[in-house]
Design a protein around this motif. Structure first.
Motif, PDB file in Angstrom:
ATOM      1  N   THR A   1      -1.927 -52.939   0.722  1.00 35.40           N
ATOM      2  CA  THR A   1      -1.034 -52.764   1.867  1.00 35.40           C
ATOM      3  C   THR A   1      -0.040 -51.638   1.620  1.00 35.40           C
ATOM      4  OG1 THR A   1       0.404 -54.542   1.048  1.00 35.40           O
ATOM      5  CG2 THR A   1      -1.262 -55.138   2.700  1.00 35.40           C
TER       6      THR A   1
ATOM      7  N   MET B   1       0.423 -48.354   4.023  1.00 30.28           N
ATOM      8  CA  MET B   1       1.722 -47.939   4.559  1.00 30.28           C
ATOM      9  C   MET B   1       2.069 -46.517   4.131  1.00 30.28           C
ATOM     10  SD  MET B   1       3.988 -51.437   4.443  1.00 30.28           S
ATOM     11  CE  MET B   1       3.538 -51.929   2.798  1.00 30.28           C
TER      12      MET B   1
ATOM     13  N   THR C   1       2.694 -43.275   6.573  1.00 24.30           N
ATOM     14  CA  THR C   1       3.897 -42.448   6.438  1.00 24.30           C
ATOM     15  C   THR C   1       3.527 -40.973   6.330  1.00 24.30           C
ATOM     16  OG1 THR C   1       5.054 -44.268   5.352  1.00 24.30           O
ATOM     17  CG2 THR C   1       5.971 -42.065   5.052  1.00 24.30           C
TER      18      THR C   1
ATOM     19  N   SER D   1      -0.230 -54.762   7.950  1.00 23.10           N
ATOM     20  CA  SER D   1      -0.092 -54.611   6.497  1.00 23.10           C
ATOM     21  C   SER D   1       1.338 -54.870   6.056  1.00 23.10           C
ATOM     22  CB  SER D   1      -0.505 -53.201   6.059  1.00 23.10           C
ATOM     23  OG  SER D   1      -1.864 -52.989   6.273  1.00 23.10           O
ATOM     24  N   LEU D   2       2.281 -54.353   6.819  1.00 23.71           N
ATOM     25  CA  LEU D   2       3.688 -54.568   6.495  1.00 23.71           C
ATOM     26  C   LEU D   2       4.047 -56.051   6.557  1.00 23.71           C
ATOM     27  CD1 LEU D   2       6.515 -53.444   5.897  1.00 23.71           C
ATOM     28  CD2 LEU D   2       6.814 -53.170   8.359  1.00 23.71           C
TER      29      LEU D   2
ATOM     30  N   HIS E   1       2.412 -57.733   3.541  1.00 22.49           N
ATOM     31  CA  HIS E   1       3.116 -57.298   2.341  1.00 22.49           C
ATOM     32  C   HIS E   1       4.443 -58.056   2.210  1.00 22.49           C
ATOM     33  CE1 HIS E   1       3.725 -54.102  -0.739  1.00 22.49           C
ATOM     34  NE2 HIS E   1       5.011 -54.298  -0.483  1.00 22.49           N
ATOM     35  N   ALA E   2       5.165 -58.146   3.305  1.00 23.22           N
ATOM     36  CA  ALA E   2       6.446 -58.857   3.299  1.00 23.22           C
ATOM     37  C   ALA E   2       6.235 -60.353   3.057  1.00 23.22           C
ATOM     38  CB  ALA E   2       7.181 -58.626   4.616  1.00 23.22           C
TER      39      ALA E   2
ATOM     40  N   THR F   1      -0.991 -50.731  10.097  1.00 24.31           N
ATOM     41  CA  THR F   1       0.220 -50.614   9.284  1.00 24.31           C
ATOM     42  C   THR F   1       1.193 -51.753   9.562  1.00 24.31           C
ATOM     43  OG1 THR F   1      -0.036 -48.223   9.241  1.00 24.31           O
ATOM     44  CG2 THR F   1       2.127 -49.095   8.669  1.00 24.31           C
TER      45      THR F   1
END
Length: 120
Positions: A27, A31, A35, A72-73, A76-77, A69
């Motif tokens: 992830t 990200m 970016t 994924s965020l 990930h969090a 994304t």
């Protein structure tokens, strides 16, 4: 043959470590890719304004990359927060409340981001 040394306990949940570690890395790479793509769009594009910003996210590939994304965020969090709650909160009831609150918050944020993305 019985051995009388070492630990005899059964370790449960230890196999989740590699999966969590790998999901954090995958992830993070997704990200980072997003970016880089977004920065390239901003640096090499025309003057930044609403029309340009909306134009960046109007193409289907950028919407799909942004969706991946956002998901994924959120994942990930979730992995990071779940590990924090599991490691540092010892009261089972409080741990459950915090985990549920985290899930609700992340799903709401991801849903809001998706709604904004597909409204453009």
């Amino acid at each position: 043959m019985n051995k009388n040394y070492g630990s005899q306990r059964i370790v449960v949940g230890a196999h989740y470590g590699l999966r969590d570690w790998l999901s954090q890395r995958v992830t993070a790479v997704l990200m980072a890719l997003f970016t880089i793509v977004l920065l390239a769009q901003l640096i090499f594009g025309a003057e930044l304004g609403y029309v340009r910003w909306a134009g960046i996210f109007s193409s289907q590939w950028m919407k799909l990359l942004t969706l991946v994304t956002v998901l994924s965020l959120a994942w990930h969090a979730w992995v990071g927060m779940r590990d924090i709650w599991m490691d540092y909160i010892h009261h089972v009831g409080l741990k459950l409340v915090l985990q549920v609150a985290t899930i609700v918050w992340l799903v709401a944020c991801a849903g809001w981001a998706i709604q904004v993305l597909w409204r453009l």
